[in-house]
Motif scaffolding. Sequence first.
Motif, PDB file in Angstrom:
ATOM      1  N   GLU A  14      43.445 103.139  21.141  1.00 36.31           N
ATOM      2  CA  GLU A  14      44.006 103.222  19.790  1.00 36.31           C
ATOM      3  C   GLU A  14      44.217 101.835  19.191  1.00 36.31           C
ATOM      4  OE1 GLU A  14      47.456 105.706  19.542  1.00 36.31           O
ATOM      5  OE2 GLU A  14      46.556 107.298  20.733  1.00 36.31           O
ATOM      6  N   LYS A  15      44.738 100.912  20.000  1.00 34.45           N
ATOM      7  CA  LYS A  15      44.933  99.547  19.510  1.00 34.45           C
ATOM      8  C   LYS A  15      43.612  98.898  19.132  1.00 34.45           C
ATOM      9  CE  LYS A  15      49.131  98.286  22.125  1.00 34.45           C
ATOM     10  NZ  LYS A  15      49.617  97.411  23.213  1.00 34.45           N
ATOM     11  N   LEU A  16      42.590  99.121  19.956  1.00 32.85           N
ATOM     12  CA  LEU A  16      41.278  98.522  19.694  1.00 32.85           C
ATOM     13  C   LEU A  16      40.669  99.093  18.416  1.00 32.85           C
ATOM     14  CD1 LEU A  16      38.959  96.687  20.541  1.00 32.85           C
ATOM     15  CD2 LEU A  16      38.112  98.541  22.007  1.00 32.85           C
ATOM     16  N   LEU A  17      40.807 100.403  18.230  1.00 30.40           N
ATOM     17  CA  LEU A  17      40.274 101.025  17.010  1.00 30.40           C
ATOM     18  C   LEU A  17      40.937 100.444  15.758  1.00 30.40           C
ATOM     19  CD1 LEU A  17      39.898 104.706  18.180  1.00 30.40           C
ATOM     20  CD2 LEU A  17      38.112 103.380  17.038  1.00 30.40           C
ATOM     21  N   LYS A  18      42.241 100.249  15.817  1.00 27.83           N
ATOM     22  CA  LYS A  18      42.943  99.673  14.667  1.00 27.83           C
ATOM     23  C   LYS A  18      42.482  98.242  14.406  1.00 27.83           C
ATOM     24  CE  LYS A  18      47.051 102.567  14.608  1.00 27.83           C
ATOM     25  NZ  LYS A  18      48.513 102.671  14.733  1.00 27.83           N
ATOM     26  N   ALA A  19      42.293  97.477  15.492  1.00 22.18           N
ATOM     27  CA  ALA A  19      41.816  96.101  15.335  1.00 22.18           C
ATOM     28  C   ALA A  19      40.419  96.076  14.736  1.00 22.18           C
ATOM     29  CB  ALA A  19      41.819  95.393  16.694  1.00 22.18           C
ATOM     30  N   LEU A  20      39.546  96.977  15.171  1.00 15.69           N
ATOM     31  CA  LEU A  20      38.184  97.041  14.625  1.00 15.69           C
ATOM     32  C   LEU A  20      38.205  97.496  13.164  1.00 15.69           C
ATOM     33  CD1 LEU A  20      36.296  98.679  17.642  1.00 15.69           C
ATOM     34  CD2 LEU A  20      36.210  96.287  16.918  1.00 15.69           C
ATOM     35  N   VAL A  60      37.219  95.170  26.636  1.00 16.02           N
ATOM     36  CA  VAL A  60      36.999  95.362  25.201  1.00 16.02           C
ATOM     37  C   VAL A  60      35.544  95.711  24.929  1.00 16.02           C
ATOM     38  CG1 VAL A  60      36.890  94.143  22.987  1.00 16.02           C
ATOM     39  CG2 VAL A  60      38.924  93.936  24.429  1.00 16.02           C
ATOM     40  N   GLU A  61      34.645  94.966  25.533  1.00 12.38           N
ATOM     41  CA  GLU A  61      33.220  95.224  25.304  1.00 12.38           C
ATOM     42  C   GLU A  61      32.824  96.608  25.811  1.00 12.38           C
ATOM     43  OE1 GLU A  61      28.950  92.904  25.608  1.00 12.38           O
ATOM     44  OE2 GLU A  61      30.696  92.061  26.608  1.00 12.38           O
ATOM     45  N   LYS A  62      33.364  97.011  26.960  1.00 11.72           N
ATOM     46  CA  LYS A  62      33.065  98.341  27.518  1.00 11.72           C
ATOM     47  C   LYS A  62      33.573  99.442  26.590  1.00 11.72           C
ATOM     48  CE  LYS A  62      35.638 100.198  30.741  1.00 11.72           C
ATOM     49  NZ  LYS A  62      36.313 100.441  32.034  1.00 11.72           N
ATOM     50  N   TYR A  63      34.795  99.284  26.071  1.00 10.58           N
ATOM     51  CA  TYR A  63      35.354 100.300  25.189  1.00 10.58           C
ATOM     52  C   TYR A  63      34.571 100.386  23.876  1.00 10.58           C
ATOM     53  CZ  TYR A  63      39.543 101.582  27.875  1.00 10.58           C
ATOM     54  OH  TYR A  63      40.389 102.085  28.825  1.00 10.58           O
ATOM     55  N   ILE A  64      34.146  99.248  23.352  1.00 15.85           N
ATOM     56  CA  ILE A  64      33.349  99.259  22.121  1.00 15.85           C
ATOM     57  C   ILE A  64      32.014  99.955  22.363  1.00 15.85           C
ATOM     58  CG2 ILE A  64      32.057  97.795  20.495  1.00 15.85           C
ATOM     59  CD1 ILE A  64      34.416  95.837  20.591  1.00 15.85           C
ATOM     60  N   ASP A  65      31.424  99.715  23.522  1.00 12.28           N
ATOM     61  CA  ASP A  65      30.170 100.387  23.865  1.00 12.28           C
ATOM     62  C   ASP A  65      30.360 101.901  23.899  1.00 12.28           C
ATOM     63  OD1 ASP A  65      27.364 100.346  24.900  1.00 12.28           O
ATOM     64  OD2 ASP A  65      28.318 101.192  26.682  1.00 12.28           O
ATOM     65  N   LEU A  66      31.482 102.359  24.455  1.00  6.79           N
ATOM     66  CA  LEU A  66      31.754 103.796  24.515  1.00  6.79           C
ATOM     67  C   LEU A  66      32.039 104.367  23.127  1.00  6.79           C
ATOM     68  CD1 LEU A  66      33.922 103.832  27.759  1.00  6.79           C
ATOM     69  CD2 LEU A  66      31.589 104.667  27.511  1.00  6.79           C
ATOM     70  N   LEU A  67      32.748 103.609  22.300  1.00  4.81           N
ATOM     71  CA  LEU A  67      32.982 104.053  20.922  1.00  4.81           C
ATOM     72  C   LEU A  67      31.672 104.183  20.160  1.00  4.81           C
ATOM     73  CD1 LEU A  67      36.117 101.890  20.069  1.00  4.81           C
ATOM     74  CD2 LEU A  67      36.037 104.395  20.051  1.00  4.81           C
ATOM     75  N   GLU A  68      30.741 103.308  20.466  1.00  2.00           N
ATOM     76  CA  GLU A  68      29.429 103.373  19.822  1.00  2.00           C
ATOM     77  C   GLU A  68      28.670 104.616  20.292  1.00  2.00           C
ATOM     78  OE1 GLU A  68      26.417  99.912  18.344  1.00  2.00           O
ATOM     79  OE2 GLU A  68      27.119  99.787  20.405  1.00  2.00           O
ATOM     80  N   LYS A  69      28.776 104.922  21.564  1.00  2.00           N
ATOM     81  CA  LYS A  69      28.084 106.096  22.105  1.00  2.00           C
ATOM     82  C   LYS A  69      28.715 107.403  21.637  1.00  2.00           C
ATOM     83  CE  LYS A  69      26.146 103.849  26.162  1.00  2.00           C
ATOM     84  NZ  LYS A  69      26.301 103.567  27.612  1.00  2.00           N
ATOM     85  N   ALA A  70      29.963 107.335  21.207  1.00  3.26           N
ATOM     86  CA  ALA A  70      30.618 108.522  20.643  1.00  3.26           C
ATOM     87  C   ALA A  70      30.424 108.596  19.127  1.00  3.26           C
ATOM     88  CB  ALA A  70      32.107 108.516  20.971  1.00  3.26           C
ATOM     89  N   TYR A  71      29.596 107.702  18.594  1.00  2.00           N
ATOM     90  CA  TYR A  71      29.285 107.686  17.155  1.00  2.00           C
ATOM     91  C   TYR A  71      30.526 107.504  16.289  1.00  2.00           C
ATOM     92  CZ  TYR A  71      25.172 109.820  19.276  1.00  2.00           C
ATOM     93  OH  TYR A  71      24.111 110.085  20.097  1.00  2.00           O
TER      94      TYR A  71
END
Length: 378
Positions: A201-207, A231-242
């Motif tokens: 959730e924190k990362l999504l808000k920062a992005l 951070v890079e791993k979570y962003i990769d997963l957020l990308e894969k979840a569209y």
Amino acid sequence: MPIHRQILQSIKERMFRNKAILILGPRQVGKSTLCESLLKEIGVPWLYLNGDEADVRAELTDATSARLRNIIGEKKVLFIDEAQRIPGIGLTLKIIVDQIKDVQVIATGSSAFDLANLSNEPLTGRKFEFFLFPLSFGEMVKEHGLLGEKRMIEQRMIYGYYPDIVTQAGQEQELLKLLAGSYLYKDLLMLEQINKPVLLEKLLKALALQIGSEVNYHELGQIVSADKNTVEKYIDLLEKAYVVFRVSAFNRNVRTELKKGKKIYFYDCGIRNAILGNFNSMNTRTDVGALWENYFLVERMKFQAYRGVDAKLYFWRTTAQQEIDFIEESEGGIKAIECKWNSKSVVKFPKPFTDAYPDAELRFAHPGNFEKMIGFDD
């Protein structure tokens, strides 16, 4: 009546050609509705199975051709929704394509975790793959007319284009908050790698706060109290979840061009605003320029995807901080695009770019010429 999707005809033309049809895209963008509309138009007997259901997963995991024939029966189309939830789905689809040739299989998936990845090898040469975005400007022009939809641009930048949001006026904020929660986390939290929902959730808000800006994984890590690799791993997963997608830096000829930069944008402005809890009107916002960039870029991507245009999108920046919002590279050459919310803005393209790429087409995108800039005049 459901809103007509531009991609429907392309899918229809590829039916019964002895290949699986995969339809990928975020949750709640209308994949199931699209498939139902398609199957009603075709008018053949079809079977619907939902990969979210445990008994469906059990039946389709490690299934033999004999078992699959029994499941399908006399139906001519097998429609598997949320197919990424079924272990080994790629091999199951391969068996249907290779051994039950009179049946068309359609599989939808709301994440790239399994459906795209696990189906790649088994389905090499055996699939047509489509991506369904939230509703597009072009699709809504068919509903409201060009002038009517242009009047809605500010509304779309605030609330986005998810079908439920567009069709249920007056409930946008409530629905977006629900959508941003369940939609963002349902697939992600099933993964063992995601063991810190609060960090996500924190990362999504920062992005969300940094759309249109170059991102630095180390700096993001400091903001969310995590290391750069996490951070890079979570962003990769957020990308894969569209949820989000990355745009890379363009570099070809200029020594000072950035080579490893990344910007991150959201597939839908409404989801981005829901993450921040900011549904303020455009005349009171401080992020109008970044929102306009995000909105324009995604609408351009939708237009190209549905027209089958093969183009790559980048941003351009030098070490001296000279920059261009977007560079689009295709067989037709290079387009440099600057996005400004104010149509009276003075736009100058940096001399290092125009010297290095003298044949590049220079474009200025603003709300007044929006429909032409996303491709209506191409």
